[in-house]
Design a protein around this motif. Structure first.
Motif, mmCIF file in Angstrom:
data_model
loop_
_atom_site.group_PDB
_atom_site.id
_atom_site.type_symbol
_atom_site.label_atom_id
_atom_site.label_comp_id
_atom_site.label_asym_id
_atom_site.label_seq_id
_atom_site.Cartn_x
_atom_site.Cartn_y
_atom_site.Cartn_z
ATOM 1 N N SER A 46 -6.389 -3.295 10.412
ATOM 2 C CA SER A 46 -7.146 -2.031 10.493
ATOM 3 C C SER A 46 -8.426 -2.322 10.601
ATOM 4 N N PHE A 47 -8.857 -3.197 9.734
ATOM 5 C CA PHE A 47 -10.642 -3.560 9.783
ATOM 6 C C PHE A 47 -11.107 -3.868 11.322
ATOM 7 N N ARG A 48 -10.298 -4.710 11.807
ATOM 8 C CA ARG A 48 -10.762 -5.368 12.876
ATOM 9 C C ARG A 48 -10.626 -4.204 14.083
ATOM 10 N N GLN A 49 -10.093 -3.137 13.785
ATOM 11 C CA GLN A 49 -9.974 -2.138 14.971
ATOM 12 C C GLN A 49 -11.376 -1.138 14.841
ATOM 13 N N ARG A 50 -12.031 -1.403 13.838
ATOM 14 C CA ARG A 50 -13.167 -0.457 13.684
ATOM 15 C C ARG A 50 -14.343 -1.012 14.227
ATOM 16 N N ALA A 51 -15.364 -0.224 14.890
ATOM 17 C CA ALA A 51 -16.794 -0.862 15.409
ATOM 18 C C ALA A 51 -17.327 -1.450 14.263
ATOM 19 N N LEU A 52 -17.288 -1.110 12.873
ATOM 20 C CA LEU A 52 -18.173 -1.836 12.037
ATOM 21 C C LEU A 52 -17.695 -3.387 11.986
ATOM 22 N N TRP A 53 -16.532 -3.576 12.441
ATOM 23 C CA TRP A 53 -16.153 -5.034 12.334
ATOM 24 C C TRP A 53 -17.082 -6.012 12.835
ATOM 25 N N ALA A 55 -2.863 1.712 2.966
ATOM 26 C CA ALA A 55 -2.390 2.668 4.127
ATOM 27 C C ALA A 55 -2.787 4.025 3.773
ATOM 28 N N GLU A 56 -3.049 4.752 4.678
ATOM 29 C CA GLU A 56 -3.550 6.272 4.697
ATOM 30 C C GLU A 56 -2.450 7.186 5.457
ATOM 31 N N PRO A 57 -1.393 7.216 5.008
ATOM 32 C CA PRO A 57 -0.084 7.833 5.866
ATOM 33 C C PRO A 57 -0.689 9.222 6.476
ATOM 34 N N GLY A 58 -0.321 9.569 7.786
ATOM 35 C CA GLY A 58 -0.745 10.847 8.236
ATOM 36 C C GLY A 58 -2.268 11.277 8.332
ATOM 37 N N SER A 59 -3.164 10.169 8.182
ATOM 38 C CA SER A 59 -4.494 10.116 8.466
ATOM 39 C C SER A 59 -4.972 10.149 9.930
ATOM 40 N N GLY A 60 -4.182 9.542 10.819
ATOM 41 C CA GLY A 60 -4.526 9.486 12.177
ATOM 42 C C GLY A 60 -5.393 8.455 12.415
ATOM 43 N N THR A 61 -5.820 7.574 11.340
ATOM 44 C CA THR A 61 -6.972 6.475 11.519
ATOM 45 C C THR A 61 -6.041 5.185 11.812
ATOM 46 N N VAL A 62 -6.865 4.166 11.615
ATOM 47 C CA VAL A 62 -6.234 2.675 11.846
ATOM 48 C C VAL A 62 -5.470 2.320 10.701
ATOM 49 N N PHE A 63 -5.671 3.203 9.676
ATOM 50 C CA PHE A 63 -5.099 3.013 8.312
ATOM 51 C C PHE A 63 -3.840 3.557 8.119
ATOM 52 N N GLN A 123 -1.536 -0.955 13.023
ATOM 53 C CA GLN A 123 -2.598 -1.732 12.719
ATOM 54 C C GLN A 123 -2.370 -2.045 10.875
ATOM 55 N N VAL A 124 -1.637 -1.433 10.343
ATOM 56 C CA VAL A 124 -1.459 -1.946 8.753
ATOM 57 C C VAL A 124 -0.428 -2.897 8.965
ATOM 58 N N ARG A 125 -1.216 -4.180 9.077
ATOM 59 C CA ARG A 125 -0.350 -5.502 9.133
ATOM 60 C C ARG A 125 -1.414 -6.372 8.884
ATOM 61 N N LEU A 126 -1.028 -7.646 8.467
ATOM 62 C CA LEU A 126 -1.936 -8.661 8.119
ATOM 63 C C LEU A 126 -2.585 -9.185 9.417
ATOM 64 N N ILE A 127 -3.856 -9.633 9.152
ATOM 65 C CA ILE A 127 -4.482 -10.096 10.570
ATOM 66 C C ILE A 127 -3.863 -11.367 10.738
ATOM 67 N N THR A 169 -2.041 3.076 -1.540
ATOM 68 C CA THR A 169 -2.734 4.035 -1.023
ATOM 69 C C THR A 169 -4.005 4.505 -1.892
ATOM 70 N N SER A 170 -4.197 3.765 -2.963
ATOM 71 C CA SER A 170 -5.598 3.754 -3.970
ATOM 72 C C SER A 170 -6.375 2.621 -3.508
ATOM 73 N N HIS A 171 -7.662 2.692 -3.881
ATOM 74 C CA HIS A 171 -8.484 1.704 -3.766
ATOM 75 C C HIS A 171 -8.231 0.343 -4.456
ATOM 76 N N ASN A 172 -7.481 0.338 -5.733
ATOM 77 C CA ASN A 172 -7.154 -0.710 -6.581
ATOM 78 C C ASN A 172 -5.570 -1.234 -5.910
ATOM 79 N N ALA A 173 -5.290 -2.487 -6.214
ATOM 80 C CA ALA A 173 -3.898 -2.831 -5.954
ATOM 81 C C ALA A 173 -2.776 -2.464 -6.967
ATOM 82 N N PHE A 174 -3.120 -1.964 -8.049
ATOM 83 C CA PHE A 174 -2.124 -1.552 -9.274
ATOM 84 C C PHE A 174 -1.661 -0.023 -8.996
ATOM 85 N N THR A 175 -2.627 0.706 -8.913
ATOM 86 C CA THR A 175 -2.068 2.201 -9.294
ATOM 87 C C THR A 175 -1.150 2.712 -8.578
#
Length: 199
Positions: A13-20, A52-60, A66-70, A85-91
């Motif tokens: 997902s990150f590599r698909q963004r211009a900011l990469w 993942a951000e389901p339904g967002s229409g983004t690369v996430f 694109q929600v797969r390992l590089i 779907t949260s910022h941290n890996a636990f919630t």
């Protein structure tokens, strides 16, 4: 085994963004790979986390593919792959239960982004009682636009804006915030040497 390596959001997902193209650590995948190899050699658990951000229409959005390992990072049999779907890996995952069920008391955090999902995972992990090591040079991030900047700025506009926070400042702030409070800061070289010595 009482330690786990948590690999956070090292995904296409990150590599698909211009900011990469402004990423502060182009070697992040290789450095994560070094940590993974050392963790496996030491008998530590490796846990892979994707955002993942389901339904967002983004690369996430999982629908983007694109929600797969590089490429170059491949889980081995028995290594959990969690989707958050949260910022941290636990919630929004069962990470805490997975770790405690295996008697793991220490976690090592690496991945993308340094100050966002990686830092937040370290903070929450510490609050949950885990010993945390944060491997800054196996994380990556990007320059951050000022909070009042328009959302549609180009990479060039972000970099040209004097209010943009450089990635190096973001990384420095994360280390200051975590060290002595939530995590021990370590380098890939320090940690891999320790893992191999312990194994």
């Amino acid at each position: 085994m009482n330690r786990a390596l948590i690999v956070v959001d090292v995904q296409e997902s990150f590599r698909q963004r211009a900011l990469w193209r402004a990423v502060n650590n182009p070697q992040v995948v290789a450095r994560v790979g070094e940590l993974v190899a050392a963790a496996r050699a030491a008998g530590d658990l490796v846990v892979w986390v994707l955002h993942a951000e389901p339904g967002s229409g983004t690369v996430f959005d999982p629908a983007s593919g694109q929600v797969r390992l590089i490429d170059g990072l491949v889980p081995e049999a028995g290594e959990p792959v969690l989707t958050k779907t949260s910022h941290n890996a636990f919630t929004t995952t069962n990470l805490q239960q997975l770790l405690t069920g295996r008697g793991i008391r220490e976690i090592v955090v690496c991945g993308i982004r340094t100050e966002q999902c990686c830092e937040t995972t370290a903070r929450v992990g510490s609050d949950l009682g885990f010993g945390v090591t944060f491997v800054t040079d196996a994380t990556a991030t990007f320059p951050s636009p000022h909070w009042s900047a328009p959302a549609d700025l180009t990479v060039e506009e972000i970099l040209a804006d004097p209010r943009t926070l450089p990635a190096r400042a973001m990384v420095e702030r994360t280390e200051y915030a975590l060290a002595g409070r939530f995590a021990t800061i370590a380098t890939v070289a320090e940690l891999t040497a320790g893992m191999l010595t312990r194994s």
